[in-house]
Design an enzyme around this catalytic site. Structure first.
Site, mmCIF file in Angstrom:
data_model
loop_
_atom_site.group_PDB
_atom_site.id
_atom_site.type_symbol
_atom_site.label_atom_id
_atom_site.label_comp_id
_atom_site.label_asym_id
_atom_site.label_seq_id
_atom_site.Cartn_x
_atom_site.Cartn_y
_atom_site.Cartn_z
ATOM 1 N N GLU A 256 -3.856 -0.037 -3.252
ATOM 2 C CA GLU A 256 -4.648 1.253 -3.463
ATOM 3 C C GLU A 256 -5.639 1.149 -2.342
ATOM 4 O O GLU A 256 -6.896 0.386 -2.570
ATOM 5 C CB GLU A 256 -5.078 1.410 -4.793
ATOM 6 C CG GLU A 256 -5.342 2.778 -5.059
ATOM 7 C CD GLU A 256 -6.820 3.034 -5.144
ATOM 8 O OE1 GLU A 256 -7.554 3.485 -4.209
ATOM 9 O OE2 GLU A 256 -7.566 2.760 -6.140
ATOM 10 N N CYS A 290 -13.174 5.551 -3.324
ATOM 11 C CA CYS A 290 -12.065 5.711 -2.309
ATOM 12 C C CYS A 290 -11.395 7.264 -2.225
ATOM 13 O O CYS A 290 -10.914 7.529 -1.452
ATOM 14 C CB CYS A 290 -10.748 4.863 -2.778
ATOM 15 S SG CYS A 290 -9.817 5.135 -4.372
HETATM 16 C C1 UN1 Z 1 -11.549 4.469 -6.538
HETATM 17 O O1 UN1 Z 1 -12.502 4.761 -6.020
HETATM 18 O O2 UN1 Z 1 -11.005 3.242 -6.164
HETATM 19 O O3 UN1 Z 1 -10.374 9.732 -8.824
HETATM 20 C C2 UN1 Z 1 -10.857 5.139 -7.737
HETATM 21 C C3 UN1 Z 1 -11.483 9.020 -9.089
HETATM 22 C C4 UN1 Z 1 -11.714 7.987 -10.084
HETATM 23 C C5 UN1 Z 1 -11.175 6.815 -9.530
HETATM 24 C C6 UN1 Z 1 -11.547 6.308 -8.161
HETATM 25 N N1 UN1 Z 1 -11.173 8.216 -11.286
HETATM 26 O O4 UN1 Z 1 -12.354 9.430 -8.554
#
Ligand code: UN1
Length: 517
Positions: A256, A290
């Site tokens: 990821e 992310c």
């Molecule tokens: C991340 O930044 O690795 O969808 C995950 C989202 C959060 C998860 C982010 N529930 O923004």
């Protein structure tokens, strides 16, 4: 200054603390004077030892009936819920995430436990008809074995739970290497899981180590066949290294990785809604998700209006002390602050930045700042208009509070721009035209698509994952993640008392193919 609540954190292998080779202080990025904990970092040998401990514990964990493992997950969820405020406060103290968001992040663990506690009573296999008589076919989900989980610190508890909850439920043992800068939160998470689940020693090990020791330990443990699966959340660059390492061992990692997530604003969009979404996904978590917004791709007919409203919203947003009601707190850690300063150097003369940039200080102030900017790693949010394909700001992930803006004429061009950086995690379109929404959905390269919602804030039971530079196609969450932590085993049971050969000893009915009405 070490505050009274500063904790001593060590790796835990086979249920016992293991002191490492050096100790590093983990500080509060909103108050750099505050030491949240002292973390003992392990070497590669401890990592390998943790993989050995996990391997030893895995078989008996897999022998615990899945519904009983599901009960363990239920208890973990309940214990996390009962400790939600304390855990969220620790998240805020160690990585500077605003408290409201930190509580939401803790909620995501509980949601994940809620989903998987019942999976212990499902974890379905299938019965499949055989092509021969007196023979039965079945499928079973088998745990993969030992799972290594390496996570980032921007979601120090929610994202680890996406791996650890289903992996445990499916009967795997775990070695977790959390981010260095969120080690204290990770220790609390680990304790809640071990105590809440009543997990036997060695089922869930945690190793605090830097990148180099982790990589060396991982390589050795993979070579020694102690590890069966690696889950990694972090940068695309490190993801490639981990993918190469696992690939050499005939394994597929669950990756990821980063994103350059686009948000398209069409002429029919509700502009206020789009501004609200861009503000939250661009600057919530100080742009360090992310799923954070990378570039707004706005139709040229509404560009000026959108930009004016967006800049006004960014100027009015509350920034400061994350224990208070703010949109944005500090950067997670010094290394992210340093990198953010580099991204600011990418701004070019053809791009326009409306507001102040760089670190918020007495000489470079932010109107309405909540608290004392000198105490922490606080930065001005940046909106950079006029980014183009080929610009670093357009092409590369910028983990921090900076959002690019560009324009388009026809939807096909918007989609081309959205796909151009080659990532493919999250994406968003604001429109009231269903044709735009479905055309976008079909052609966008992202694994996740929001329609009239921001790029961030995915719910915990839909597939989460990306394509291109954002991952290798693996998906987390919901039932889909079970394919990461189990392997299908096919069983055929022949009770005919003869050797019935597949494809050869198969009866065939005789069709009348010449029949016509
Ligand atoms: C991340 O930044 O690795 O969808 C995950 C989202 C959060 C998860 C982010 N529930 O923004």
């Amino acid at each position: 200054m070490t505050t009274p609540r500063a904790r001593q954190v060590t790796s835990i292998v086979g249920g016992s603390p293991v002191t490492g080779v050096r100790t590093v202080a983990s500080t509060n990025p909103a108050n750099l004077e505050e030491v949240v904990g002292e973390v003992s970092f392990a070497d590669a040998a401890t990592f390998v030892g943790a993989a050995e401990a996990a391997k030893k514990a895995q078989e008996s964990w897999a022998a615990v009936p899945a519904p009983v493992r599901g009960r363990a997950i239920a208890h973990i969820g309940r214990l996390v819920e009962d400790n939600a405020e304390a855990l969220a406060r620790l998240v805020t103290a160690e990585i500077g995430k605003p408290y409201g968001e930190a509580l939401g992040e803790v909620r995501e663990i509980v949601d994940t436990c809620d989903f998987f506690l019942g999976e212990g009573r499902r974890l379905y296999g299938q019965t499949v008809p055989s092509e021969m008589p007196d023979k039965q076919l079945f499928t079973f989900r088998q745990p993969v074995g030992v799972v290594v989980v390496i996570t980032a610190g921007n979601f120090p508890v929610a994202v680890p739970s996406w791996y650890i909850v289903p992996a445990l439920l499916a009967g795997n043992a775990i070695v977790w290497k959390p981010a260095e800068y969120s080690a204290v939160v990770s220790a609390a998470f680990h304790e809640l899981f071990v105590r809440g689940g009543g997990l036997p020693d060695g089922v869930f090990n945690v190793v605090h180590a830097d990148g180099a020791a982790t990589f060396e330990g991982l390589e050795k443990a993979l070579d020694a066949r102690l590890i069966d699966k690696v889950g990694f959340t972090g940068s695309s660059a490190v993801g490639k290294e981990i993918g190469a390492l696992t690939g050499r061992n005939l394994q597929t990692a669950c990756l990821e990785l980063g994103g350059k997530n686009p948000l398209v604003v069409t002429p029919t969009a509700d502009l206020d809604l789009a501004v609200e979404g861009a503000l939250f996904s661009g600057f919530g978590t100080a742009g360090q998700r992310c799923t954070s917004l990378g570039t707004v791709i706005v139709h040229e007919s509404v560009h000026d209006e959108f930009l004016g409203r967006f800049n006004a919203a960014v100027a009015a947003a509350k920034i400061g002390d994350p224990t208070r009601e703010v949109l944005m707190g500090p950067m997670l850690d010094q290394k992210f602050a340093d990198r953010y300063e580099e991204y600011l150097d990418w701004i070019q003369p053809h791009q326009k930045v409306q507001a102040a940039r760089g670190r918020i200080t007495a000489d470079n102030p932010r109107a309405g700042f909540v608290g004392d900017p000198a105490a922490g790693l606080y930065y001005h949010p940046g909106v950079v208009d006029g980014v183009r394909v080929g610009d670093r700001l357009f092409m590369e992930e910028t983990f921090g509070p900076i959002v690019g803006v560009t324009t388009y004429r026809a939807l096909a061009e918007a989609i081309e721009l959205a796909n151009a950086p080659g990532y493919g995690l999250s994406s968003s379109i604001y429109t009231t035209d269903p044709k735009d929404a479905f055309t976008f959905r079909t052609k966008i390269s992202a694994g996740m698509v929001s329609i009239n919602n921001s790029t961030s804030g995915a719910e915990a039971h839909l597939p989460f994952g990306g394509n291109g530079k954002s991952g290798n196609g693996s998906r987390q969450s919901g039932v889909w993640v079970l394919d990461q932590f189990t392997r299908w085993q096919s069983v055929n049971w022949d009770y005919s008392g003869r050797l019935q050969k597949a494809q050869m000893d198969v009866a065939e009915l005789t069709p009348d193919t010449t029949f016509r009405l």
